[in-house]
Design a protein around this motif. Structure first.
Motif, PDB file in Angstrom:
ATOM      1  N   ASP A   1       0.924  -1.042  -0.101  1.00 22.71           N
ATOM      2  CA  ASP A   1       0.203  -0.083   0.137  1.00 22.71           C
ATOM      3  C   ASP A   1       0.649   1.202  -0.098  1.00 22.71           C
ATOM      4  OD1 ASP A   1      -2.398  -1.260  -0.164  1.00 22.71           O
ATOM      5  OD2 ASP A   1      -2.507  -1.509   2.134  1.00 22.71           O
ATOM      6  N   LEU A   2       1.955   1.040   0.762  1.00 22.64           N
ATOM      7  CA  LEU A   2       2.943   2.440   0.935  1.00 22.64           C
ATOM      8  C   LEU A   2       4.077   1.950   1.467  1.00 22.64           C
ATOM      9  CD1 LEU A   2       2.693   5.581   0.426  1.00 22.64           C
ATOM     10  CD2 LEU A   2       2.298   5.734   2.925  1.00 22.64           C
ATOM     11  N   VAL A   3       5.113   2.578   0.868  1.00 23.68           N
ATOM     12  CA  VAL A   3       6.527   2.497   1.279  1.00 23.68           C
ATOM     13  C   VAL A   3       7.313   3.771   1.715  1.00 23.68           C
ATOM     14  CG1 VAL A   3       8.799   1.639   0.889  1.00 23.68           C
ATOM     15  CG2 VAL A   3       6.875   0.176   0.234  1.00 23.68           C
ATOM     16  N   LEU A   4       7.752   3.824   3.022  1.00 28.00           N
ATOM     17  CA  LEU A   4       8.277   4.817   3.374  1.00 28.00           C
ATOM     18  C   LEU A   4       9.839   4.821   3.941  1.00 28.00           C
ATOM     19  CD1 LEU A   4       5.184   6.144   5.608  1.00 28.00           C
ATOM     20  CD2 LEU A   4       5.974   7.398   3.484  1.00 28.00           C
ATOM     21  N   VAL A   5      10.437   5.757   3.496  1.00 27.70           N
ATOM     22  CA  VAL A   5      12.018   5.669   3.965  1.00 27.70           C
ATOM     23  C   VAL A   5      12.224   6.822   4.884  1.00 27.70           C
ATOM     24  CG1 VAL A   5      14.239   5.711   3.213  1.00 27.70           C
ATOM     25  CG2 VAL A   5      12.667   4.141   2.064  1.00 27.70           C
ATOM     26  N   LEU A   6      12.754   6.607   6.097  1.00 28.46           N
ATOM     27  CA  LEU A   6      13.363   7.729   7.059  1.00 28.46           C
ATOM     28  C   LEU A   6      14.873   7.992   6.475  1.00 28.46           C
ATOM     29  CD1 LEU A   6      11.773   6.528  10.316  1.00 28.46           C
ATOM     30  CD2 LEU A   6      10.534   7.669   8.469  1.00 28.46           C
ATOM     31  N   VAL A   7      14.923   9.112   6.278  1.00 28.82           N
ATOM     32  CA  VAL A   7      16.300   9.645   5.901  1.00 28.82           C
ATOM     33  C   VAL A   7      16.986  10.251   6.984  1.00 28.82           C
ATOM     34  CG1 VAL A   7      17.518  10.996   3.952  1.00 28.82           C
ATOM     35  CG2 VAL A   7      15.280   9.989   3.555  1.00 28.82           C
ATOM     36  N   GLY A   8      18.058   9.529   7.354  1.00 24.72           N
ATOM     37  CA  GLY A   8      19.039  10.281   8.212  1.00 24.72           C
ATOM     38  C   GLY A   8      20.296  11.127   7.754  1.00 24.72           C
ATOM     39  N   ASP A   9      21.389  11.181   8.428  1.00 28.61           N
ATOM     40  CA  ASP A   9      22.434  11.968   8.009  1.00 28.61           C
ATOM     41  C   ASP A   9      23.070  11.546   6.589  1.00 28.61           C
ATOM     42  OD1 ASP A   9      22.027  13.179  10.770  1.00 28.61           O
ATOM     43  OD2 ASP A   9      23.712  11.941  11.301  1.00 28.61           O
ATOM     44  N   GLN A  10      23.609  12.674   6.096  1.00 31.42           N
ATOM     45  CA  GLN A  10      24.032  12.517   4.587  1.00 31.42           C
ATOM     46  C   GLN A  10      23.047  11.810   3.819  1.00 31.42           C
ATOM     47  OE1 GLN A  10      27.587  10.086   5.347  1.00 31.42           O
ATOM     48  NE2 GLN A  10      28.541  11.970   6.421  1.00 31.42           N
ATOM     49  N   GLN A  11      21.790  12.158   4.132  1.00 30.35           N
ATOM     50  CA  GLN A  11      20.762  11.617   3.332  1.00 30.35           C
ATOM     51  C   GLN A  11      20.655  10.123   3.009  1.00 30.35           C
ATOM     52  OE1 GLN A  11      18.186  13.635   1.595  1.00 30.35           O
ATOM     53  NE2 GLN A  11      18.933  14.612   3.335  1.00 30.35           N
ATOM     54  N   ARG A  12      21.192   9.404   4.065  1.00 28.53           N
ATOM     55  CA  ARG A  12      21.330   8.102   3.759  1.00 28.53           C
ATOM     56  C   ARG A  12      20.007   7.064   4.645  1.00 28.53           C
ATOM     57  NH1 ARG A  12      27.569   6.559   5.803  1.00 28.53           N
ATOM     58  NH2 ARG A  12      28.561   7.518   3.947  1.00 28.53           N
ATOM     59  N   PRO A  13      19.510   6.212   3.788  1.00 26.08           N
ATOM     60  CA  PRO A  13      18.164   5.619   4.613  1.00 26.08           C
ATOM     61  C   PRO A  13      18.446   5.054   6.007  1.00 26.08           C
ATOM     62  CG  PRO A  13      18.326   5.000   2.288  1.00 26.08           C
ATOM     63  CD  PRO A  13      19.621   5.606   2.624  1.00 26.08           C
ATOM     64  N   ALA A  14      17.653   5.508   6.898  1.00 32.62           N
ATOM     65  CA  ALA A  14      17.868   5.251   8.335  1.00 32.62           C
ATOM     66  C   ALA A  14      16.938   3.929   8.512  1.00 32.62           C
ATOM     67  CB  ALA A  14      17.764   6.091   9.120  1.00 32.62           C
ATOM     68  N   MET A  15      15.861   3.953   8.073  1.00 32.61           N
ATOM     69  CA  MET A  15      14.745   2.808   8.208  1.00 32.61           C
ATOM     70  C   MET A  15      13.644   3.001   7.120  1.00 32.61           C
ATOM     71  SD  MET A  15      12.795   1.791  11.650  1.00 32.61           S
ATOM     72  CE  MET A  15      11.269   2.865  11.601  1.00 32.61           C
ATOM     73  N   GLY A  16      13.375   1.720   6.681  1.00 29.73           N
ATOM     74  CA  GLY A  16      12.187   1.626   5.986  1.00 29.73           C
ATOM     75  C   GLY A  16      10.737   1.297   6.576  1.00 29.73           C
ATOM     76  N   ILE A  17       9.671   1.738   6.085  1.00 27.42           N
ATOM     77  CA  ILE A  17       8.425   1.240   6.760  1.00 27.42           C
ATOM     78  C   ILE A  17       7.674   1.175   5.616  1.00 27.42           C
ATOM     79  CG2 ILE A  17       6.538   1.918   8.196  1.00 27.42           C
ATOM     80  CD1 ILE A  17       8.364   4.279   9.201  1.00 27.42           C
TER      81      ILE A  17
END
Length: 305
Positions: free
Chosen positions: A56-72
């Motif tokens: 239904d939906l994929v979200l990515v939390l973006v951390g420092d240096q624009q690197r993915p920190a976690m996917g939901i």
């Protein structure tokens, strides 16, 4: 075609990309990494499997240096779908592989029985790999009756109405949303008002409508486009009818889910009769009955009585 409720819930999480992280942390008590941005990503997960796999939906939390920190991975579940215990581990693994970051599955289920069904651990068959979905059920959704809280997070206020609008708090939830509505853009204001009004109990809805302009109608572009899509397929359904149909489908599947969760076989004729019901009160009775019968056909006998 997905129900109006399903599509509207997905829209809430799209409109507020941080909502999934907020619900994981605030409502479900899950650790969430520090992030700079929550980004909506492609939900098409067909890279490995030849068959269509679309969350239904994929979200990515973006951390420092624009690197993915976690996917939901966000999945809205309104009825029993026996394919989901097989699809959900794929969604998590594929999102983790694509974005190379830890990934969690958040299932949104606004019906208590459905939330229980979704919470069951999924044994993948591989030693040590059991996926337990993180389920946002009605008990975890906050009751938003404070106007300032609703203004800060209007999507949470809408979720609150959908989860608790039939309770005694319905009127206060509606009033809190109404205070937040002027701060929304026109499209979100119309869509969210549609959802809140349709979710409240009758007394709360009358009070809220009296506080709004006389002659309010379901008017969001989301609802209109959904109804237009339905007409193209030979179906005319506005938002109210769509919500009612969604509730019927959810409750019917809840009856079957309760029977199956208790280990009872559900014959085809019983399943067909339950799924064909158009009476919400009747389905509520069957849900209670399903919790105590010793044979699924005992439920059928109550249908005939």
């Amino acid at each position: 075609m997905p129900s109006v409720i399903h599509e509207a819930l997905v829209e809430l999480f799209k409109n507020r990309p941080t909502l999934a992280a907020e619900m994981l942390h605030d409502a479900l008590g899950q650790p969430v990494p520090t992030f700079q941005e929550a980004r909506v990503e492609s939900s098409n997960l067909t890279e490995i499997l030849p068959s269509d796999r679309r969350a239904d939906l994929v979200l990515v939390l973006v951390g420092d240096q624009q690197r993915p920190a976690m996917g939901i991975v966000v999945e809205v579940q309104l009825g029993v779908d026996l394919d989901k215990p097989y699809a959900w581990p794929v969604y998590v693994a594929q999102t983790r592989a694509r974005h190379r970051c830890p990934t969690q599955l958040l299932v949104v289920a606004i019906n208590p029985a459905m939330a229980r069904w979704c919470s069951r651990p999924i044994d993948t068959g591989h030693p040590g790999w059991t996926l337990t979905p993180l389920v946002l059920g009605p008990e975890a959704v906050p009751v938003v009756t404070d106007a300032e809280q609703a203004k800060a997070a209007p999507e949470v206020a809408v979720l609150s109405a959908m989860a608790h609008g039939q309770s005694e708090a319905g009127e206060a939830i509606g009033a809190a949303f109404l205070a937040a509505a002027p701060g929304l853009d026109q499209e979100r204001r119309a869509l969210y008002a549609d959802l809140v009004l349709s979710s409240l109990n009758e007394a709360a809805r009358r009070t809220l409508e009296a506080m709004m302009k006389a002659g309010y109608e379901f008017q969001s572009e989301f609802a209109r486009s959904y109804a237009a899509k339905g007409r193209q397929e030979g179906r005319e359904e506005g938002l109210k009818e769509g919500l009612r149909e969604g509730a019927l489908k959810t409750k019917a599947h809840d009856v079957i889910a309760v029977l199956e969760a208790r280990g009872l076989e559900v014959p085809a004729d019983v399943r067909e009769r339950v799924l064909a019901s158009t009476d919400l009160a009747e389905l509520d009775r069957w849900i209670r009955r399903a919790a105590v019968v010793t044979d699924s056909r005992e439920l059928l006998s109550t249908i005939d009585s």
